[in-house]
Design a protein around this motif. Structure first.
Motif, PDB file in Angstrom:
ATOM      1  N   HIS A 171      14.017  45.403  60.792  1.00 43.68           N
ATOM      2  CA  HIS A 171      12.949  44.695  60.074  1.00 43.68           C
ATOM      3  C   HIS A 171      12.895  43.271  60.604  1.00 43.68           C
ATOM      4  O   HIS A 171      13.925  42.635  60.833  1.00 43.68           O
ATOM      5  CB  HIS A 171      13.264  44.698  58.571  1.00 43.68           C
ATOM      6  CG  HIS A 171      12.104  44.277  57.702  1.00 43.68           C
ATOM      7  ND1 HIS A 171      11.669  42.976  57.630  1.00 43.68           N
ATOM      8  CD2 HIS A 171      11.319  44.992  56.852  1.00 43.68           C
ATOM      9  CE1 HIS A 171      10.651  42.911  56.774  1.00 43.68           C
ATOM     10  NE2 HIS A 171      10.420  44.109  56.298  1.00 43.68           N
ATOM     11  N   VAL A 210      18.479  46.730  53.892  1.00 44.23           N
ATOM     12  CA  VAL A 210      17.428  45.820  54.347  1.00 44.23           C
ATOM     13  C   VAL A 210      16.855  45.044  53.168  1.00 44.23           C
ATOM     14  O   VAL A 210      16.620  43.826  53.259  1.00 44.23           O
ATOM     15  CB  VAL A 210      16.327  46.586  55.103  1.00 44.23           C
ATOM     16  CG1 VAL A 210      15.104  45.695  55.336  1.00 44.23           C
ATOM     17  CG2 VAL A 210      16.858  47.096  56.444  1.00 44.23           C
ATOM     18  N   ILE A 214      16.637  41.836  60.750  1.00 41.03           N
ATOM     19  CA  ILE A 214      17.650  42.652  60.069  1.00 41.03           C
ATOM     20  C   ILE A 214      17.684  44.025  60.715  1.00 41.03           C
ATOM     21  O   ILE A 214      16.655  44.702  60.783  1.00 41.03           O
ATOM     22  CB  ILE A 214      17.309  42.816  58.567  1.00 41.03           C
ATOM     23  CG1 ILE A 214      17.035  41.462  57.907  1.00 41.03           C
ATOM     24  CG2 ILE A 214      18.424  43.563  57.836  1.00 41.03           C
ATOM     25  CD1 ILE A 214      16.005  41.536  56.785  1.00 41.03           C
TER      26      ILE A 214
END
Length: 239
Positions: free
Chosen positions: A13, A219, A231
């Motif tokens: 992410h 996450v 991430i």
């Protein structure tokens, strides 16, 4: 060894403050290899470096015996290092590089290779253990016993890493190996997670959550903590 010996889930992410994701994740379940890489050098540099590491490892041929596969993994990272340094020279700009944390399994054993501060953990019997040791400016405090890894993550110099692929003449990889047991759960992640998730938080999530949702949960922990960095999370279960 086959892909049916393991289950995994991978997620990356961009986070809440970066425009570009300079992390890369790679899963090669048929070869029992998983990789997280965290790029450094900014847009069109860090993402180039981490992506190149993933692409080079992904080109490892199938069907190798464990020893040859391990050597191919090392060779791939070394090739990526050379290509990144050449690219940095040709661009005539500052440092381009990336961390790497790679996990390989075969015949009831695991090997972890790493450079930088991306991490590999193992959960066994409900207890978490950090298998890697950060190559960072604050690691010396942890090694001296004056600081925990959780405390080191909050240190102002926590982002200063002392080793990376693409930095220096040759890449220096550390290695740890051991036996795997049925029920072992491994976590590979970039520091975009560990800035916000303590050992206790990781142990609880890995111990309680199914493979289908654990990466999304981790996450979300980083995002709710601030999500200042990219991430990346891979969780691998030994069946």
């Amino acid at each position: 060894m086959s892909a049916s010996d393991y289950r995994y889930n991978a997620r990356t992410h961009v986070g809440l403050r970066r425009k570009v994701n300079e992390d890369a994740v790679l899963a090669l379940p048929d070869q029992a290899i998983w990789v997280v890489s965290d790029g450094m050098g900014g847009h069109e540099a860090g993402d180039f470096a981490s992506g190149l590491i993933a692409d080079t490892i992904a080109a490892i041929p199938e069907g190798l015996d464990p020893a040859a596969r391990m050597q191919a993994l090392r060779d791939a990272i070394a090739r990526a290092h050379d290509m990144i340094t050449r690219e940095a020279d040709s661009r005539g700009r500052g440092v381009i590089g990336a961390t790497v944390a790679a996990l390989m399994m075969a015949n009831g054993h695991f090997v972890a290779l790493w450079a930088g501060d991306s991490r590999i953990y193992r959960l066994r019997g409900g207890r978490i253990e950090m298998l890697t040791k950060d190559h960072s400016a604050v690691a010396v405090f942890v090694e001296a016993g004056t600081m925990t890894w959780d405390e080191a993550e909050q240190h102002p110099h926590s982002n200063a890493i002392t080793r990376a692929v693409g930095v220096g003449e040759t890449v220096e990889l550390d290695k740890v190996r051991g036996e795997t047991e049925k029920g072992d759960r491994f976590l590979l992640c970039s520091d975009g997670l560990t800035k916000y998730a303590t050992f206790g938080m990781l142990e609880k999530a890995l111990g309680e959550m199914p493979i289908e949702t654990v990466t999304d949960h981790l996450v979300s922990v980083a995002l709710s903590g601030g999500g200042a960095d990219n991430i990346s999370v891979i969780v691998v279960d030994v069946l």
